[in-house]
Design an enzyme around this catalytic site. Structure first.
Site, short mmCIF file in Angstrom:
data_model
loop_
_atom_site.label_atom_id
_atom_site.label_comp_id
_atom_site.label_asym_id
_atom_site.label_seq_id
_atom_site.Cartn_x
_atom_site.Cartn_y
_atom_site.Cartn_z
N ASP A 1 39.68 45.72 37.23
CA ASP A 1 38.60 45.48 38.19
C ASP A 1 37.28 46.00 37.58
OD1 ASP A 1 38.54 45.09 41.58
OD2 ASP A 1 36.77 45.90 40.58
N ASN B 1 43.45 41.76 50.18
CA ASN B 1 42.49 41.56 51.26
C ASN B 1 42.42 40.06 51.56
OD1 ASN B 1 41.78 44.33 51.17
ND2 ASN B 1 40.38 43.93 49.49
N GLY C 1 38.27 41.92 54.57
CA GLY C 1 37.28 42.38 53.59
C GLY C 1 37.35 41.65 52.25
N HIS D 1 39.81 33.65 45.82
CA HIS D 1 41.01 33.23 45.09
C HIS D 1 42.01 34.36 45.33
CE1 HIS D 1 43.14 31.33 41.52
NE2 HIS D 1 43.82 32.47 41.69
N HIS E 1 44.33 37.31 45.39
CA HIS E 1 44.55 38.34 44.38
C HIS E 1 45.13 39.60 45.01
CE1 HIS E 1 40.46 38.81 46.00
NE2 HIS E 1 40.62 40.11 45.83
N HIS F 1 45.21 43.90 44.45
CA HIS F 1 44.68 45.08 43.78
C HIS F 1 45.86 46.01 43.52
CE1 HIS F 1 40.34 44.50 45.08
NE2 HIS F 1 40.96 43.72 45.95
P1 AMP Z 1 38.22 41.59 47.32
O1 AMP Z 1 37.22 42.32 48.15
O2 AMP Z 1 39.62 41.92 47.67
O3 AMP Z 1 37.95 40.11 47.29
O4 AMP Z 1 38.05 42.15 45.85
C1 AMP Z 1 37.31 41.53 44.84
C2 AMP Z 1 37.31 42.47 43.67
O5 AMP Z 1 36.91 41.74 42.52
C3 AMP Z 1 36.37 43.67 43.78
O6 AMP Z 1 37.13 44.87 43.69
C4 AMP Z 1 35.42 43.49 42.60
O7 AMP Z 1 35.06 44.71 42.01
C5 AMP Z 1 36.23 42.61 41.68
N1 AMP Z 1 35.45 41.79 40.76
C6 AMP Z 1 34.42 40.97 41.04
N2 AMP Z 1 33.97 40.35 39.94
C7 AMP Z 1 34.77 40.76 38.92
C8 AMP Z 1 34.81 40.48 37.52
N3 AMP Z 1 33.96 39.63 36.93
N4 AMP Z 1 35.75 41.11 36.78
C9 AMP Z 1 36.61 41.99 37.35
N5 AMP Z 1 36.63 42.27 38.66
C10 AMP Z 1 35.71 41.69 39.44
#
Ligand code: AMP
Length: 118
Positions: A32, A90, A96, A101, A103, A105
């Site tokens: 991340d 999420n 949140g 797409h 994913h 964490h």
């Molecule tokens: P969510 O709120 O569950 O959609 O989490 C999205 C996550 O993507 C966040 O923790 C961001 O820090 C992470 N994120 C956004 N852009 C990138 C990127 N280019 N490379 C790695 N992580 C990213």
């Protein structure tokens, strides 16, 4: 409706760089960009799906099972299987979710607080 230009779609296509932890033809795991814990890795299936429910509802059991097995493999690879970790997904507004797409964490490397959500 899936947005083909969302940031994770671009990462899958190699249009945006990422720090890869594991990749094969079906899944990609990467660090991340804004970690909230010592270990903070994101895992995505390469199929087009906006959120958890879409992933489960629109894909064969083999694809779903494979993704969850790969999470376990990455947890092992990260060396946090014994110390413990948290897997979060999420979904939607109340969940949140920022990137549309599906994913997960993977958080670990230290004690994760009760309210952390990404
Ligand atoms: P969510 O709120 O569950 O959609 O989490 C999205 C996550 O993507 C966040 O923790 C961001 O820090 C992470 N994120 C956004 N852009 C990138 C990127 N280019 N490379 C790695 N992580 C990213």
């Amino acid at each position: 409706m899936y947005d083909n230009d969302n940031i994770f779609a671009k990462i899958i296509k190699g249009q945006i760089p990422c720090k890869k932890v594991y990749e094969d033809e079906d899944v990609l795991f990467f660090e991340d960009i804004n970690p909230v814990s010592k270990v903070h890795v994101l895992g995505i299936p390469k199929v087009k799906c906006v959120n958890f429910s879409e992933f489960i509802e629109n894909n064969d059991k083999e694809i779903v099972a494979n993704f969850f097995q790969k999470i376990n493999l990455v947890v092992e690879k990260l060396g946090i299987k014994e110390s413990g970790y948290r897997v979060i997904s999420n979904s939607g507004n109340d969940g949140g979710q920022e990137v549309p797409h599906f994913h997960v964490h993977i958080l670990g490397g230290e004690r994760i607080g009760p309210k952390i959500n990404s």
